[in-house]
Design a protein around this motif. Structure first.
Motif, PDB file in Angstrom:
ATOM      1  N   ALA A 124       0.834  -1.210   0.000  1.00  0.00           N
ATOM      2  CA  ALA A 124       0.000   0.000   0.000  1.00  0.00           C
ATOM      3  C   ALA A 124       0.866   1.257   0.000  1.00  0.00           C
ATOM      4  N   LEU A 125       1.948   1.251   0.773  1.00  0.00           N
ATOM      5  CA  LEU A 125       2.848   2.408   0.796  1.00  0.00           C
ATOM      6  C   LEU A 125       3.530   2.591  -0.567  1.00  0.00           C
ATOM      7  N   GLU A 126       3.852   1.500  -1.232  1.00  0.00           N
ATOM      8  CA  GLU A 126       4.437   1.604  -2.572  1.00  0.00           C
ATOM      9  C   GLU A 126       3.422   2.197  -3.554  1.00  0.00           C
ATOM     10  N   ARG A 127       2.156   1.766  -3.462  1.00  0.00           N
ATOM     11  CA  ARG A 127       1.120   2.357  -4.322  1.00  0.00           C
ATOM     12  C   ARG A 127       1.005   3.850  -4.055  1.00  0.00           C
ATOM     13  N   ALA A 128       1.038   4.227  -2.772  1.00  0.00           N
ATOM     14  CA  ALA A 128       0.928   5.645  -2.409  1.00  0.00           C
ATOM     15  C   ALA A 128       2.122   6.431  -2.941  1.00  0.00           C
ATOM     16  N   SER A 129       3.324   5.882  -2.794  1.00  0.00           N
ATOM     17  CA  SER A 129       4.526   6.611  -3.206  1.00  0.00           C
ATOM     18  C   SER A 129       4.590   6.811  -4.716  1.00  0.00           C
ATOM     19  N   GLN A 130       3.941   5.938  -5.468  1.00  0.00           N
ATOM     20  CA  GLN A 130       3.959   6.029  -6.928  1.00  0.00           C
ATOM     21  C   GLN A 130       2.750   6.769  -7.496  1.00  0.00           C
ATOM     22  N   ASP A 131       1.852   7.228  -6.633  1.00  0.00           N
ATOM     23  CA  ASP A 131       0.625   7.902  -7.070  1.00  0.00           C
ATOM     24  C   ASP A 131       0.884   9.414  -7.151  1.00  0.00           C
ATOM     25  N   ALA A 132       1.069   9.903  -8.376  1.00  0.00           N
ATOM     26  CA  ALA A 132       1.416  11.318  -8.568  1.00  0.00           C
ATOM     27  C   ALA A 132       0.306  12.236  -8.068  1.00  0.00           C
ATOM     28  N   THR A 133      -0.948  11.835  -8.224  1.00  0.00           N
ATOM     29  CA  THR A 133      -2.067  12.666  -7.762  1.00  0.00           C
ATOM     30  C   THR A 133      -2.063  12.773  -6.241  1.00  0.00           C
ATOM     31  N   LEU A 134      -1.848  11.653  -5.564  1.00  0.00           N
ATOM     32  CA  LEU A 134      -1.794  11.649  -4.102  1.00  0.00           C
ATOM     33  C   LEU A 134      -0.644  12.542  -3.619  1.00  0.00           C
ATOM     34  N   ARG A 135       0.496  12.436  -4.237  1.00  0.00           N
ATOM     35  CA  ARG A 135       1.648  13.240  -3.814  1.00  0.00           C
ATOM     36  C   ARG A 135       1.399  14.724  -4.066  1.00  0.00           C
ATOM     37  N   ALA A 136       0.772  15.040  -5.184  1.00  0.00           N
ATOM     38  CA  ALA A 136       0.439  16.446  -5.467  1.00  0.00           C
ATOM     39  C   ALA A 136      -0.554  16.975  -4.444  1.00  0.00           C
ATOM     40  N   THR A 137      -1.538  16.156  -4.090  1.00  0.00           N
ATOM     41  CA  THR A 137      -2.520  16.553  -3.083  1.00  0.00           C
ATOM     42  C   THR A 137      -1.845  16.797  -1.736  1.00  0.00           C
ATOM     43  N   ALA A 138      -0.929  15.926  -1.360  1.00  0.00           N
ATOM     44  CA  ALA A 138      -0.208  16.090  -0.087  1.00  0.00           C
ATOM     45  C   ALA A 138       0.566  17.410  -0.082  1.00  0.00           C
ATOM     46  N   ASN A 139       1.179  17.763  -1.202  1.00  0.00           N
ATOM     47  CA  ASN A 139       1.905  19.037  -1.287  1.00  0.00           C
ATOM     48  C   ASN A 139       0.955  20.228  -1.219  1.00  0.00           C
ATOM     49  N   GLU A 140      -0.230  20.111  -1.838  1.00  0.00           N
ATOM     50  CA  GLU A 140      -1.228  21.179  -1.746  1.00  0.00           C
ATOM     51  C   GLU A 140      -1.704  21.352  -0.302  1.00  0.00           C
ATOM     52  N   ILE A 141      -1.873  20.243   0.400  1.00  0.00           N
ATOM     53  CA  ILE A 141      -2.294  20.291   1.800  1.00  0.00           C
ATOM     54  C   ILE A 141      -1.223  20.983   2.650  1.00  0.00           C
ATOM     55  N   ALA A 142       0.034  20.616   2.441  1.00  0.00           N
ATOM     56  CA  ALA A 142       1.124  21.266   3.181  1.00  0.00           C
ATOM     57  C   ALA A 142       1.114  22.767   2.920  1.00  0.00           C
ATOM     58  N   ALA A 143       0.932  23.158   1.661  1.00  0.00           N
ATOM     59  CA  ALA A 143       0.920  24.583   1.311  1.00  0.00           C
ATOM     60  C   ALA A 143      -0.252  25.307   1.971  1.00  0.00           C
ATOM     61  N   ALA A 144      -1.415  24.657   2.030  1.00  0.00           N
ATOM     62  CA  ALA A 144      -2.589  25.276   2.669  1.00  0.00           C
ATOM     63  C   ALA A 144      -2.347  25.490   4.158  1.00  0.00           C
TER      64      ALA A 144
END
Length: 197
Positions: free
Chosen positions: A16-36
């Protein structure tokens, strides 16, 4: 013959962590959350965090990383786990029902420009949904963390992070791993800005 349940859990978590690490949308969302969250903290606003059960523990864990520190010595920033005040939780549940335990605290503590981070592995917890509705009415930025079956939560969230699993413990592990990454991004960004002043 006993099964290696621990090994199986580790393998399931790793996949599951590998799926998460390779999911560009999830990573972009995490960066948007950090920025917010950075935008809110930079403006003197606060981060409010909610969840039930294991997610309640994660809420206070994340708040501690923001108020205390993640990795660097630096000023404390405003974050509150709304899962920790037993007097508020029990009085609100007693007087208004358990569905209102977070919404009522948001009414009292939430201000326009604050951020609400709602952790819900199912995306269907009535007290989480009520809190998100309350936060939207008050002008808070709303963030949801959920699992693969909780995407309906997105209708109440400005940002929705979906862990690529439908298994509650694995979802929680992904949530906390990503939250740690977000804490690192927040801390480094805020410290870089402070060093320029």
């Amino acid at each position: 013959m006993s099964q290696d349940l621990i090994g199986a859990h580790l393998e399931q978590s790793l996949a599951a962590l590998e799926r998460a690490s390779q999911d560009a949308t999830l990573r972009a969302t995490a960066n948007e959350i950090a920025a917010a969250i950075v935008t809110a903290l930079r403006s003197g606003n606060k981060l409010l965090i909610i969840g039930n059960g294991g997610s309640a523990a994660d809420a206070q864990h994340i708040a501690a990383e923001i108020v205390g520190r993640y990795k660097q010595d630096r000023p404390g920033w405003a974050a509150i786990g709304l899962t920790t005040d037993t007097s508020a939780l029990t009085s609100i549940a007693n007087d208004y029902g358990f569905e209102q335990v977070f919404a009522r605290q948001i009414e009292g503590l939430g201000l326009r420009g604050d951020v609400l981070l709602a952790l819900s592995t199912s995306g269907r917890s009535p007290n989480i949904l009520a809190a998100l509705r309350s936060a939207r009415k008050r002008g808070l930025v709303t963030i949801g963390f959920t699992g693969s079956k909780g995407q309906a939560l997105g209708t109440l969230c400005d940002h929705l992070l979906v862990a690529p699993s439908d298994d509650t413990p694995v979802i929680q592990q992904i949530h906390l791993t990503i939250a740690h990454g977000i804490c690192d991004e927040i801390e480094q960004t805020m410290m870089r800005e402070a060093s320029r002043k």
